[in-house]
Design a protein around this motif. Structure first.
Motif: not given
Length: 556
Positions: A526-532, A535-541
């Protein structure tokens, strides 16, 4: 004086100061191999042709020299396709000498005959097929210059009868005179509030590094790196913020998203960096600098671009605004995303393993990786010195790391080489253990063993409701017995303290060692970006997307 056409090939390679040839013999190249035997040039016998290209790739990336590969026709060349593709994506200077059936049998479906040109036309910088033995010297000379200039693989196809010892050519080597490099003066107007540099893999040479470091310290503009750019600069640089992309740093992805002026140097901005193209850096004006015109505006349209091989950023007509507020925003995000993984001093966590490796090695050793979770852990938790990081970025080739580390060792005989790999990737090229034994190649391999295809498993958890379809490896070999059968050292660990103690001892010994570290299967990157998404949308803490509207960028 006249010499045989096959001998002229070897003589010209010696003339160009080629130290090693990596390859595997076969019927179509036996004339050349006979001359190799007579000449005494160093030929490195691999156990698979794909490994030969990967070894030449690692050799080229860490030496500023060209890697030379020789293989036979048919299956010999097709085994090279993956390695050639890897080299093409990551811009490594490689020359592949490929055998072919005799000229009269071409296009007749002869034994071990293939149309190599059409097979590889999209993955090479140039392909030459020899049609007359008088052209041998010219083709090799031309190929080497193209590979150096364009930074990529060049292939020469040799029909066997045209390399016969009976055919004589003049022992005069026509070569291209090296043109004097011209300086391209580029002046920038930093009349922006949130400027940022993005540095790619093209920065990795001494000239660019010196110019870039000078410019950054002079202009005091922050910069970020792509995955391939890691190791192209001094990681202790005060203006370095981290690296961006799908698994890049959370704060860095936000810096790129909110910037209003981006200068890209030596990067093609591929999809693993940009995520959804039309949402990439919506506030920014983008300037692109690259020596390859095909990389300009390939995925992201750039307002201005410069196609040049030399970059000289100088203090002339530069207008720079006060960016103190931008720095305050950067510091805020750095603190916001400061939370990291939880330490565990009983079980091995891959993040801890990589941090221990960096702490003990102090960043002085070459690091090669394969492709997967371990690759991302290495990139995130190890700070790389100049050119000390070698990995497959564009193609993402599992099995790349082990042969590439062998090539690094050939190029840097007195340096320590570490390979961070996973059990899935290592098994794809583990036959090269025999090559290490034959040529006494001493490297240290750290196998982060989670008994699964880690990155595949992570995606199945996130997108396929934990349906682990063929991502677990149920029949792993006994690595200790396997490595010991080659008379190499091997150790296995479950405990982080024991690993730390052993690794600190191994670093001071010049031995081949395989360290099998069993890590937590549930540990993900992590983090991992959400597909499509942006840049600032991703899975993280944490996620900052919900704060987007709270920032007034007209004042920032």
């Amino acid at each position: 004086m006249k010499i045989s056409s096959s001998k002229s090939i070897i003589e010209f390679l010696l003339f160009e100061k080629i130290e090693f040839i990596f390859g595997y013999p076969g019927g179509a190249v036996l004339h050349i191999y006979d001359e190799i035997f007579k000449s005494g040039i160093k030929h490195i016998l691999v156990r698979h042709e794909q490994a030969a290209v990967h070894i030449a790739d690692g050799f080229s990336r860490t030496s500023n020299k060209i890697g030379v590969v020789i293989v036979t026709s048919g299956p010999g060349y097709t085994n090279c396709i993956t390695g050639i593709s890897t080299s093409n994506f990551d811009n490594s200077s490689i020359l592949i000498l490929c055998g072919q059936v005799i000229k009269e049998l071409i296009s007749q479906n002869s034994f071990q005959e293939l149309d190599n040109m059409n097979l590889s036309s999209t993955i090479v910088k140039n392909f030459f097929s020899l049609n007359c033995y008088y052209n041998i010297q010219y083709l090799i000379s031309n190929s080497i210059e193209i590979s150096k200039k364009k930074k990529g693989p060049v292939v020469i196809d040799f029909p066997k009868n045209l390399t016969s010892n009976n055919l004589k050519v003049r022992s005069k080597f026509p070569f291209f005179k090296k043109k004097k490099k011209t300086i391209c003066i580029i002046n920038f107007n930093f009349n922006f509030k949130r400027p940022l540099f993005i540095i790619g893999g093209g920065i990795k040479n001494n000239f660019y590094k010196k110019i870039f470091d000078y410019f950054i310290y002079f202009i005091k503009i922050p910069f970020v790196s792509t995955f391939m750019g890691l190791g192209g600069f001094n990681y202790k640089n005060l203006y370095y913020l981290g690296w961006l992309g799908m698994h890049g740093d959370s704060d860095v992805n936000n810096f790129v998203h909110f910037s209003d002026f981006i200068i890209c140097i030596g990067t093609r901005l591929d999809d693993r960096i940009t995520n959804k193209n039309n949402l990439f850096s919506p506030y920014a004006k983008i300037i692109h600098i690259d020596n390859n015109k095909n990389s300009i505006s390939k995925t992201i349209f750039c307002n201005n671009f410069y196609i040049t091989d030399l970059i000289n950023l100088i203090n002339k007509n530069i207008k720079k605004k006060n960016i103190l507020i931008w720095w305050k925003f950067i510091i805020f995000l750095k603190k916001f995303f400061k939370k990291k993984y939880k330490n565990d001093f009983f079980f091995c966590k891959p993040q801890q393993i990589v941090e221990f490796i960096f702490f003990l090695s102090k960043g002085r050793y070459f690091i090669s990786t394969d492709v997967g979770q371990h690759q991302m852990f290495a990139a995130k938790y190890y700070n790389f010195n100049f050119k000390y990081f070698v990995s497959s970025g564009g193609l993402g080739t599992m099995g790349f790391g082990f042969p590439a580390s062998i090539g690094i060792k050939f190029a840097n005989k007195n340096k320590k080489v570490l390979l961070i790999t996973g059990e899935g990737s290592f098994q794809m090229m583990m036959q090269e253990l025999s090559t290490c034994k034959q040529y006494k190649i001493n490297i240290v391999i750290i196998n982060l063993n989670n008994q699964s295809l880690g990155m595949v498993k992570q995606w199945q958890e996130l997108n396929y409701n934990n349906r682990y379809s063929n991502s677990y490896i149920a029949s792993l070999p006994n690595f200790k017995n396997l490595i010991n059968s080659y008379n190499f050292y091997s150790f296995s660990f479950y405990n982080i303290k024991k690993f730390y103690y052993l690794f600190s001892k191994i670093l001071f010994n010049d031995i081949f060692c395989f360290i099998n570290v069993y890590i937590n299967q549930k540990e993900n990157v992590f983090p991992i970006q959400l597909f499509n998404k942006s840049m600032c949308e991703f899975i993280t803490f944490y996620s900052i997307k919900k704060y987007d509207k709270k920032f007034n960028f007209s004042y920032l």
